[in-house]
Design an enzyme around this catalytic site. Structure first.
Site, short mmCIF file in Angstrom:
data_model
loop_
_atom_site.label_atom_id
_atom_site.label_comp_id
_atom_site.label_asym_id
_atom_site.label_seq_id
_atom_site.Cartn_x
_atom_site.Cartn_y
_atom_site.Cartn_z
N SER A 80 0.84 -1.19 0.00
CA SER A 80 0.00 0.00 0.00
C SER A 80 0.87 1.25 0.00
O SER A 80 1.99 1.24 0.53
CB SER A 80 -0.86 -0.01 1.25
OG SER A 80 -1.26 1.28 1.61
N GLU A 113 0.59 3.51 1.89
CA GLU A 113 0.82 3.88 3.29
C GLU A 113 2.22 3.53 3.77
O GLU A 113 2.67 4.01 4.81
CB GLU A 113 -0.21 3.19 4.20
CG GLU A 113 -1.60 3.78 4.09
CD GLU A 113 -1.72 5.18 4.68
OE1 GLU A 113 -1.17 5.43 5.75
OE2 GLU A 113 -2.35 6.03 4.02
N TYR A 166 -1.08 0.14 10.19
CA TYR A 166 -1.41 -0.46 8.89
C TYR A 166 -0.22 -0.33 7.93
O TYR A 166 0.20 -1.30 7.30
CB TYR A 166 -2.65 0.25 8.32
CG TYR A 166 -3.02 -0.21 6.94
CD1 TYR A 166 -3.65 -1.43 6.74
CD2 TYR A 166 -2.76 0.60 5.83
CE1 TYR A 166 -3.99 -1.84 5.47
CE2 TYR A 166 -3.11 0.19 4.55
CZ TYR A 166 -3.72 -1.03 4.38
OH TYR A 166 -4.06 -1.44 3.11
#
Ligand code: GDP
Length: 335
Positions: A132, A134, A156
């Site tokens: 991701s 992120e 996450y």
């Protein structure tokens, strides 16, 4: 001529947004599609399986828990998939301290168990890991690409960067055909309600239908690189069709603000967003100065991937789908 046996694909997280689009795409390509689902999904199919209900009779679903190595290994060994897409994860980027333990445990162990099960149980299977954007977190470079250093700032993001490193290591140390997609935000009418895009599209639909009057949001100036999930699952598939496994950023390369999403959504139904949107500090997040914008040049060059659905079309599709849902009062499908 003997009939060609179809390729087998296995998807974890098949009941989610990406899993459902990927399953549709693979069924269309003639794959035999298998999916891991949690027991609770089988027991409560109306709310948990709504995204794959329309293709359920073409899927092979298995109950397996990502927390149980033996159950994953046994099932993978039995199926002998040609391709495995590991999408299942605790996916909401929460900033609350209590959630960190579950997110890290589930996501890090999940990818580790899956990689090991594939290597031991079906070593010729190609593996995709859903990383991701992120993982970039506090960025030093805009836009980001495959060479940008990681600096995740949420549990996450940390779990996804660990999954990325683990996948890379299985590729380098054990020769597994394993690739990571570093996907930026991707949305659709199947996005969960906890994400701002779906929160906006569902509220706009209900405001238009006269069911509610206001939409409460946090930071309107926050921006994201938003693409359409159906475009992004095609990139996952393309990665596993390459002779050489590798990692790819998948993004639109353009950011829009939450406010722009609101404007486009309200405009579509002929309303003025300023009359309905209220700011609520509860929806503000700490530490949001970073600009996540991806550079997908490598995916375009190597995979021939391209985005088909642009921002305006994405917003309109989401609002239209929610208008249909809420005018039917079909609550289960709207979840
Ligand atoms: P993610 O944070 O990238 O996983 O995606 P979200 O859809 O949850 O949030 C996108 C951005 O919208 C973030 O920068 C939030 O701060 C901003 N935002 C503003 N208001 C809201 C809101 O009411 N809910 C959510 N989820 N995000 C909001």
């Amino acid at each position: 001529m003997p009939k060609k046996t179809p390729k087998k694909a296995l998807i974890t997280g098949i009941t989610g947004q990406d899993g459902s689009y990927l399953a549709e795409w693979l069924v269309e390509q003639g794959y035999e599609v298998h999916g891991f689902v949690r027991r609770v999904a089988i027991e409560d199919p109306d709310t948990r399986m709504h995204r794959i209900r329309h293709i359920a009779d073409r899927l092979h679903l298995h109950t397996a828990s990502l927390g149980s190595y033996p159950s994953l290994y046994k099932t993978i060994h039995r199926i002998q998939p040609d391709e495995c897409y590991h999408l299942a994860a605790e996916s909401f980027v929460s900033y609350s301290f209590e959630d960190e333990f579950t997110t890290i445990n589930t996501n890090v162990n999940g990818v580790h168990y899956m990689l090991s099960s594939v290597l031991e149980g079906a070593p010729d299977c190609r593996f995709y890991f859903a990383a991701s954007s992120e993982i970039f977190g506090r960025v030093t470079q805009v836009p980001q690409d495959e060479t940008t250093p990681f600096h995740p700032r949420s549990a996450y993001g940390i779990s996804k960067s660990a999954g990325y490193e683990m996948t890379r290591n299985y590729r380098e140390a054990y020769g597994l055909h394993a690739s990571c997609g570093i996907l930026y935000n991707h949305e659709s009418p199947r996005r969960g309600m906890e994400f701002v895009t779906r929160k906006i599209s569902s509220h706009v639909a209900r405001i238009k239908l006269g069911q509610i009057d206001t939409l409460q949001l946090g930071n309107l100036h926050a921006h994201r690189d938003w693409g359409h999930a159906s475009d992004y699952v095609r990139a996952m598939w393309l990665m596993l069709q390459q002779d050489t496994p590798d990692d790819y950023v998948i993004a639109t390369g353009q950011t829009h603000t939450v406010q722009a999403f609101c404007e486009t959504a309200f405009d579509h139904v002929g309303l003025d967003w300023r009359e309905h949107v209220k700011i609520d500090s509860r929806f503000y997040r700490p530490a949001e100065e970073h600009v996540l914008r991806g550079d997908a040049s490598k995916a375009k060059r190597v995979l021939g991937w391209e985005q088909r659905i642009g921002f305006d079309e994405l917003v309109r599709e989401m609002v239209e789908a929610d208008l249909k849902r809420y005018s039917r009062h079909d609550v289960a499908a709207a979840v």
